[in-house]
Design an enzyme around this catalytic site. Structure first.
Site, PDB file in Angstrom:
ATOM      1  N   ARG A 180      25.896  68.022  26.206  1.00 34.24           N
ATOM      2  CA  ARG A 180      25.715  68.052  27.669  1.00 34.24           C
ATOM      3  C   ARG A 180      24.565  68.971  28.082  1.00 34.24           C
ATOM      4  O   ARG A 180      23.929  68.777  29.111  1.00 34.24           O
ATOM      5  CB  ARG A 180      27.025  68.442  28.379  1.00 34.24           C
ATOM      6  CG  ARG A 180      26.905  68.391  29.888  1.00 34.24           C
ATOM      7  CD  ARG A 180      28.235  68.259  30.627  1.00 34.24           C
ATOM      8  NE  ARG A 180      29.311  69.007  30.030  1.00 34.24           N
ATOM      9  CZ  ARG A 180      29.466  70.328  30.078  1.00 34.24           C
ATOM     10  NH1 ARG A 180      28.590  71.078  30.720  1.00 34.24           N
ATOM     11  NH2 ARG A 180      30.500  70.910  29.491  1.00 34.24           N
TER      12      ARG A 180
ATOM     13  N   TYR B 130      18.161  51.877  47.638  1.00 32.38           N
ATOM     14  CA  TYR B 130      19.376  51.493  46.934  1.00 32.38           C
ATOM     15  C   TYR B 130      20.587  52.037  47.716  1.00 32.38           C
ATOM     16  O   TYR B 130      20.547  53.150  48.236  1.00 32.38           O
ATOM     17  CB  TYR B 130      19.344  52.053  45.499  1.00 32.38           C
ATOM     18  CG  TYR B 130      20.534  51.627  44.703  1.00 32.38           C
ATOM     19  CD1 TYR B 130      20.812  50.281  44.536  1.00 32.38           C
ATOM     20  CD2 TYR B 130      21.399  52.554  44.157  1.00 32.38           C
ATOM     21  CE1 TYR B 130      21.928  49.871  43.837  1.00 32.38           C
ATOM     22  CE2 TYR B 130      22.514  52.154  43.439  1.00 32.38           C
ATOM     23  CZ  TYR B 130      22.774  50.807  43.294  1.00 32.38           C
ATOM     24  OH  TYR B 130      23.878  50.400  42.609  1.00 32.38           O
TER      25      TYR B 130
ATOM     26  N   ASP C 198      11.415  56.757  44.512  1.00 29.78           N
ATOM     27  CA  ASP C 198      12.159  55.931  43.547  1.00 29.78           C
ATOM     28  C   ASP C 198      11.217  54.815  43.098  1.00 29.78           C
ATOM     29  O   ASP C 198      10.840  53.941  43.887  1.00 29.78           O
ATOM     30  CB  ASP C 198      13.425  55.379  44.214  1.00 29.78           C
ATOM     31  CG  ASP C 198      14.333  54.644  43.227  1.00 29.78           C
ATOM     32  OD1 ASP C 198      13.806  54.023  42.284  1.00 29.78           O
ATOM     33  OD2 ASP C 198      15.561  54.676  43.428  1.00 29.78           O
TER      34      ASP C 198
ATOM     35  N   LYS D  82      16.948  49.611  34.420  1.00 31.95           N
ATOM     36  CA  LYS D  82      16.223  48.388  34.811  1.00 31.95           C
ATOM     37  C   LYS D  82      15.054  48.137  33.854  1.00 31.95           C
ATOM     38  O   LYS D  82      15.273  47.942  32.684  1.00 31.95           O
ATOM     39  CB  LYS D  82      15.773  48.516  36.270  1.00 31.95           C
ATOM     40  CG  LYS D  82      16.823  49.107  37.198  1.00 31.95           C
ATOM     41  CD  LYS D  82      18.069  48.257  37.322  1.00 31.95           C
ATOM     42  CE  LYS D  82      18.968  48.823  38.395  1.00 31.95           C
ATOM     43  NZ  LYS D  82      20.366  48.618  38.229  1.00 31.95           N
TER      44      LYS D  82
HETATM   45  C1  LIG Z   1      15.887  51.135  43.308  1.00 31.93           C
HETATM   46  C2  LIG Z   1      17.111  51.575  42.592  1.00 31.93           C
HETATM   47  N1  LIG Z   1      17.303  52.891  42.360  1.00 31.93           N
HETATM   48  C3  LIG Z   1      18.399  53.335  41.734  1.00 31.93           C
HETATM   49  C4  LIG Z   1      19.373  52.467  41.296  1.00 31.93           C
HETATM   50  C5  LIG Z   1      20.587  53.003  40.602  1.00 31.93           C
HETATM   51  O1  LIG Z   1      20.442  52.906  39.239  1.00 31.93           O
HETATM   52  P1  LIG Z   1      21.695  52.908  38.213  1.00 31.93           P
HETATM   53  O2  LIG Z   1      22.395  51.624  38.424  1.00 31.93           O
HETATM   54  O3  LIG Z   1      21.028  53.066  36.897  1.00 31.93           O
HETATM   55  O4  LIG Z   1      22.551  54.074  38.576  1.00 31.93           O
HETATM   56  C6  LIG Z   1      19.217  51.102  41.489  1.00 31.93           C
HETATM   57  C7  LIG Z   1      20.248  50.151  41.015  1.00 31.93           C
HETATM   58  O5  LIG Z   1      20.198  48.956  41.280  1.00 31.93           O
HETATM   59  C8  LIG Z   1      18.052  50.640  42.159  1.00 31.93           C
HETATM   60  O6  LIG Z   1      17.855  49.330  42.417  1.00 31.93           O
END
Ligand SMILES: Cc1ncc(COP(=O)(O)O)c(C=O)c1O
Length: 390
Positions: free
Chosen positions: A57, A110, A183, A208
């Protein structure tokens, strides 16, 4: 070995890898151990120190290798690899913000970011949040308060593919003593590197494109080491969002082919967006690579060589038309997530609570389509036969 002078493709393969000193293997091994051997006298160790091979961790070797690769690809000094994209987002927000701070956050993000900002941080931790169209720079300037600590954006934004001006927002943030976090999940570092445009933090869902195979979750925060050190300790050691060694290994493996996959995602998505725009049944297509996208010129300025693999579109017809359309697809799968090798589509209906934040054309329901790396002709053929059946 210092790979800084090499191109993106070379760094994607070689950064974070070296010959294993113990076995001579030319790929670094997976180390699944929870604990690492302590020195003769461990009593003076700081058990809360992050980045140390002490307890997984606190940090582990596979996490470290992945961090080296992602920091290099994003053009950042340092990286924290965590258990998920949301782990990275919440880790950044929890470690950076305190009660009484103000955050300006894009209205198109998101869903978990919306929830964190609109519920948890606002209601439980007395953090002031302004959720707004960060594409309107004058409105952003007007929204800045003396206690504004952070501007957080997502570009392209999930799910409408809105584009924000990273350079201009970094300038507004810095003129007011605030940070800008971006992001970068939809673009991936292959198409966009926000740090080069002035962002202080980049957040990625590595679940992703970076992993790219739809079989491991991970998140990353990238930025200057002095800014990341306190975040690393809190988000990882104290909040516990550490990535598993196996997932870190899988994501490192996936990231080696990021440039090849992204090229195919970019090409396929552009070809499909152009094709969809010509279909009489298609109400609208939103993709930053299309000339019809309201921020196409800005997207061209800050994204290169392509615009990513995600687009959204709407069909003429009632609610069930959309569900029937998806049921006719044979190659494209109805599932959430994006950035996988396989194409994924999700119908986002009319009752999304954030609908009021979306442009009008999205109000009748729409698809978010993550175009995969299959052959473009097969994807277009699949869409065509489903449209014909409608
Ligand atoms: C733009 C974006 N940021 C963050 C996330 C969250 O990622 P995670 O599913 O790996 O927690 C997503 C998930 O779809 C996303 O589309």
């Amino acid at each position: 070995m210092d790979y800084k002078k090499y191109g993106f493709g070379t760094r994607a393969v070689h950064e974070g890898n070296s010959v294993d000193q113990e076995t001579g293997a030319i790929k670094r091994p997976i180390t699944m151990a929870n604990s690492y051997a302590l020195p003769y006298d461990p009593s003076a160790l700081n058990w809360s120190e992050a980045g140390k091979n002490l307890y997984t961790r606190n940090g582990g070797s596979n996490q470290q290798y992945l961090q080296e690769k992602i920091a290099s690809l994003e053009g950042g000094e340092d990286c924290i690899a965590l258990a998920s994209g949301v782990g990275a987002l919440s880790g950044l927000f929890f470690a950076l913000l305190k009660s009484g701070d103000h955050v300006i956050c894009s209205s198109i993000t998101y869903i978990a970011v919306y929830r964190l900002m609109n519920e948890l941080f606002k209601d439980k931790f007395q953090i002031e949040t302004t959720i707004m169209d960060t594409g309107d720079l004058d409105a952003v300037r007007a929204a800045v308060r003396p206690n504004t600590k952070l501007i957080h954006i997502e570009t392209p934004g999930n799910p409408t593919l809105t584009i924000n001006d990273i350079q201009a927002l970094a300038q507004i943030a810095h003129e007011n003593g605030a940070f800008l976090s971006v992001d970068n999940t939809f673009a991936s570092p292959y198409n966009q590197r926000p740090i080069e445009l002035g962002a202080d933090f980049v957040v990625e869902s590595m679940t992703k494109y970076i992993n790219g195979h739809g079989d491991a979750m991970g998140g990353a925060i990238i930025g200057k080491k002095e800014l990341l050190d306190p975040i690393r300790a809190q988000s990882q050691v104290n909040l516990g969002a550490t990535i598993s060694p196996f997932n870190a290994w899988l994501i490192s493996r996936g990231a080696s082919t990021l440039p090849l996959r992204m090229k195919q995602h970019n090409d396929n998505a552009l070809a499909i967006a152009r094709w969809l725009e010509k279909q009489p049944r298609v109400r609208f297509v939103s993709y930053p690579g299309l000339e019809s996208h309201p921020k196409h010129e800005l997207a061209k300025k800050q994204m290169s060589p392509g615009f990513g693999g995600v687009l959204s579109f709407g069909l003429d017809g009632d609610h069930d038309t959309h569900n029937r359309f998806v049921s006719y697809l044979k190659v494209i799968t109805s599932a959430v997530s994006l950035g996988h090798d396989a194409s994924l589509i999700v119908f986002l209906g009319e009752d999304d609570e954030r609908q009021y934040l979306y442009p009008q054309q999205f109000h009748k329901g729409f698809f978010r389509f993550s175009v995969g790396i299959e052959d473009a002709e097969d994807l277009i053929g699949d869409l065509q036969q489903a449209l014909e059946k409608l």
